[in-house]
Design an enzyme around this catalytic site. Sequence first.
Site, PDB file in Angstrom:
ATOM      1  N   GLU A  67      47.546  37.314  36.233  1.00  0.00           N
ATOM      2  CA  GLU A  67      46.285  36.657  36.570  1.00  0.00           C
ATOM      3  C   GLU A  67      46.329  36.125  38.013  1.00  0.00           C
ATOM      4  O   GLU A  67      45.377  36.283  38.774  1.00  0.00           O
ATOM      5  CB  GLU A  67      45.999  35.541  35.549  1.00  0.00           C
ATOM      6  N   ARG A  71      25.854  38.843  40.857  1.00  0.00           N
ATOM      7  CA  ARG A  71      25.792  40.100  40.121  1.00  0.00           C
ATOM      8  C   ARG A  71      25.872  41.320  41.050  1.00  0.00           C
ATOM      9  O   ARG A  71      25.966  42.464  40.576  1.00  0.00           O
ATOM     10  CB  ARG A  71      24.492  40.185  39.326  1.00  0.00           C
ATOM     11  N   LYS A 107      43.897  37.376  41.096  1.00  0.00           N
ATOM     12  CA  LYS A 107      43.092  36.411  41.862  1.00  0.00           C
ATOM     13  C   LYS A 107      43.317  36.605  43.353  1.00  0.00           C
ATOM     14  O   LYS A 107      42.393  36.588  44.143  1.00  0.00           O
ATOM     15  CB  LYS A 107      43.527  35.011  41.433  1.00  0.00           C
ATOM     16  N   TRP A 137      24.256  46.013  43.107  1.00  0.00           N
ATOM     17  CA  TRP A 137      25.673  46.397  43.182  1.00  0.00           C
ATOM     18  C   TRP A 137      25.667  47.910  43.034  1.00  0.00           C
ATOM     19  O   TRP A 137      25.296  48.432  41.988  1.00  0.00           O
ATOM     20  CB  TRP A 137      26.473  45.729  42.064  1.00  0.00           C
ATOM     21  N   LYS A 186      30.101  39.839  39.717  1.00  0.00           N
ATOM     22  CA  LYS A 186      30.578  38.936  38.671  1.00  0.00           C
ATOM     23  C   LYS A 186      30.485  39.567  37.293  1.00  0.00           C
ATOM     24  O   LYS A 186      31.395  39.491  36.489  1.00  0.00           O
ATOM     25  CB  LYS A 186      29.744  37.652  38.727  1.00  0.00           C
ATOM     26  N   ASN A 225      18.665  47.484  36.260  1.00  0.00           N
ATOM     27  CA  ASN A 225      20.087  47.138  36.176  1.00  0.00           C
ATOM     28  C   ASN A 225      20.672  47.993  35.058  1.00  0.00           C
ATOM     29  O   ASN A 225      20.149  47.974  33.943  1.00  0.00           O
ATOM     30  CB  ASN A 225      20.209  45.643  35.850  1.00  0.00           C
ATOM     31  N   GLY A 226      21.756  48.719  35.355  1.00  0.00           N
ATOM     32  CA  GLY A 226      22.346  49.587  34.331  1.00  0.00           C
ATOM     33  C   GLY A 226      22.580  50.969  34.904  1.00  0.00           C
ATOM     34  O   GLY A 226      22.522  51.163  36.119  1.00  0.00           O
ATOM     35  N   GLU A 250      41.791  40.093  44.647  1.00  0.00           N
ATOM     36  CA  GLU A 250      40.339  40.289  44.643  1.00  0.00           C
ATOM     37  C   GLU A 250      39.620  39.474  45.709  1.00  0.00           C
ATOM     38  O   GLU A 250      38.581  39.891  46.193  1.00  0.00           O
ATOM     39  CB  GLU A 250      39.724  40.087  43.257  1.00  0.00           C
ATOM     40  N   CYS A 279      23.967  44.083  39.279  1.00  0.00           N
ATOM     41  CA  CYS A 279      22.604  44.001  39.792  1.00  0.00           C
ATOM     42  C   CYS A 279      21.884  42.832  39.143  1.00  0.00           C
ATOM     43  O   CYS A 279      22.047  42.566  37.962  1.00  0.00           O
ATOM     44  CB  CYS A 279      21.776  45.268  39.574  1.00  0.00           C
ATOM     45  N   HIS A 310      64.252  47.442  38.143  1.00  0.00           N
ATOM     46  CA  HIS A 310      64.060  48.817  37.667  1.00  0.00           C
ATOM     47  C   HIS A 310      63.123  49.612  38.569  1.00  0.00           C
ATOM     48  O   HIS A 310      62.622  50.658  38.169  1.00  0.00           O
ATOM     49  CB  HIS A 310      63.529  48.804  36.230  1.00  0.00           C
TER      50      HIS A 310
HETATM   51  O1  M6R Z   1      32.740  38.515  32.053  1.00  0.00           O
HETATM   52  P1  M6R Z   1      34.061  39.078  31.642  1.00  0.00           P
HETATM   53  O2  M6R Z   1      35.064  38.014  31.328  1.00  0.00           O
HETATM   54  O3  M6R Z   1      33.953  40.059  30.522  1.00  0.00           O
HETATM   55  O4  M6R Z   1      34.557  39.861  32.907  1.00  0.00           O
HETATM   56  C1  M6R Z   1      35.722  40.615  32.890  1.00  0.00           C
HETATM   57  C2  M6R Z   1      36.191  40.940  34.284  1.00  0.00           C
HETATM   58  O5  M6R Z   1      35.252  41.719  34.959  1.00  0.00           O
HETATM   59  C3  M6R Z   1      36.464  39.678  35.105  1.00  0.00           C
HETATM   60  O6  M6R Z   1      37.367  38.837  34.465  1.00  0.00           O
HETATM   61  C4  M6R Z   1      37.009  40.036  36.497  1.00  0.00           C
HETATM   62  O7  M6R Z   1      38.262  40.613  36.372  1.00  0.00           O
HETATM   63  C5  M6R Z   1      37.051  38.807  37.391  1.00  0.00           C
HETATM   64  N1  M6R Z   1      36.427  39.089  38.654  1.00  0.00           N
HETATM   65  C6  M6R Z   1      38.410  38.321  37.692  1.00  0.00           C
HETATM   66  O8  M6R Z   1      38.413  37.187  38.476  1.00  0.00           O
END
Ligand code: M6R
Length: 614
Positions: free
Chosen positions: A482, A27, A486, A70, A609, A96-97, A489, A2, A505
Amino acid sequence: MCGIIAYLGEREAYPILVKGLERLEYRGYDSAGIAILKDNFIQLNKVVGKVNNLKSTTINGDIGISHTRWATHGIPNEANAHPHHNGDRSLFLVHNGIIENYVNLKKELIKRGYQFYSDTDTEVLTKLIDYHHKNSANQNTLKAIKNALHEVVGAYGLVLINKNEEKIYAARKGSPLVLGIGQREFFVASDPAAFLEHTRRALYLEDDDILEIDRKNFQVHNLHQDCDKLKRNVDHIKWNLSNIEKNGYEHFMLKEIHEQPDTLRNCLAGRIDMENHDSKFTDKLQPEFVKNLNKIIIASCGTSWHASLVIKHLIEKYSRIKVDVEYASEFRYKNPIINKNDLFVAISQSGETADTLAALKTAKENGLRCFGIVNVVGSSISREVDSGNYIRAGSEIGVASTKAFTGQVLCGILLMVHLGKIKGTITNQTAEKILNNLKNIPDLVKQTFEEEEKIKEIAKFVATKNNCFYLGRGLNIATALEGSLKLKEISYIHSEAFPAGELKHGPIALIEEGMPIIVIANKNEGIVYDKLLSNVQEVKSRKGKIIVIANDNDREIQDNVGEDSYVIRVPEVPDYLQAIINSVPLQLLSYYVAKERGCEIDQPRNLAKSVTVE
Ligand code: M6R
């Protein structure tokens, strides 16, 4: 999650708030809303979906609060959108929270005659403040906020307006809020990016701060003290607006991928000490402490967790110090085995991730020395740690983390060198070699962009598929994880990553004809490279389609994987630089696959984010 921005000044608030919200959409973007105060009346506009939907109307007035959501409690609909208000519409609030005890608070309020129009914890908070407001002497708003917050368990960054006061109130616990101080105007936002075009003077609120702003001035109070007026430093924000704009790129993600040569150069600036064969990275880690170091515990989430895996591999291999990588979301609940000679490292792009922050607090409570590798300057984690270093990647707006990942890994390498030098496990000669190689990394990353056209073509193929595997061995397992994250998501293609040796396995059962299998195969991996090629054959026998990341000097690779496989070339680098070099084509592949599928690349569904809820 948020985003919040509020305004009090001499200009029309609505367009300023809309623009600010757009900068905060990273956010959350499930719904948005604005409340404007004018002539003792507060007018509200709420929409489902993106901030853009607020633009079809406007409300006049020079005091306002706004929010981009969010969703946590309640689906993304208009009723659940913020701002929320009390029964007589005199108090409006954005938040927010998460208010963890909202169910009990709501029951109590219902008993007192309150009715609710939404499913949110925020409406409960608003009505709790209303209850204390109506029951406080002189209907004092500050006192009502304090009394309500004393009853609340959870995290909040909140901003409130009262129709009878030309003021803004804000309070923070666990969710970021920053005050922007302009010329006869004030802003309160979750992130200074929201007001950067108006002022660079910023005051970061701390937990338990309550801010009271009127037309002339502001005061910081403390939740637990009366007669309090706290002093806080005003910072000057150094980064530019261009950092938070697309600069001609179609998406922030593509811009951020292409920024990596520069962000890596920034990360290294002033941190290579050739004279002493060391990195100037961790000046606050005392040699005596490092010599007696028992182990390192790294806690992080998502992409930062993958960077942590790479860093673990490198520190264990070169500095010879044991490293545990923890899911931050699990750390505080597992009764971790902690030794006072352990070093705790929190890695985070945003510096606001609630899970990582909670893990950090657990480490601090256990008396551990805490170090941070963080991107966002002034963020909660950066302020909670004993010492640390910034990634210096600039604003990362795309929800999919790219330049922060490579920056985190680079910071890890600098840490590895420094620890190894103190421990005596890295010699001057090795350190000199590593540091010289580090200087080349920005140019080497630039070279990987030469494959961009080829990657676009490969993306057209991958975009037609529903499932995908990523394989690597050793250090490249983390890079495979990673790459896979990517892809899933932003393109919504189901994807998994494995150590290549694990395929046989179980997961091999899932391979079907034409399924893309992305393999990271660096020639200088020695025997592991040969083993990996055997794994490739196992996949090919099951008619999987191989896409291999290979070194530009690997002449046999096409023969080894077959003419019908795709080969993406990257420069050959020592193992400690492989994660950075290999991840760039994987970022590009995900980007172009998502683009091919018409996905919302910078704002993928269900994500935000900055994940400031546990
Ligand atoms: O801000 P942070 O690095 O702590 O965030 C951690 C994850 O939420 C963040 O890396 C998330 O997995 C990304 N969307 C990946 O691209």
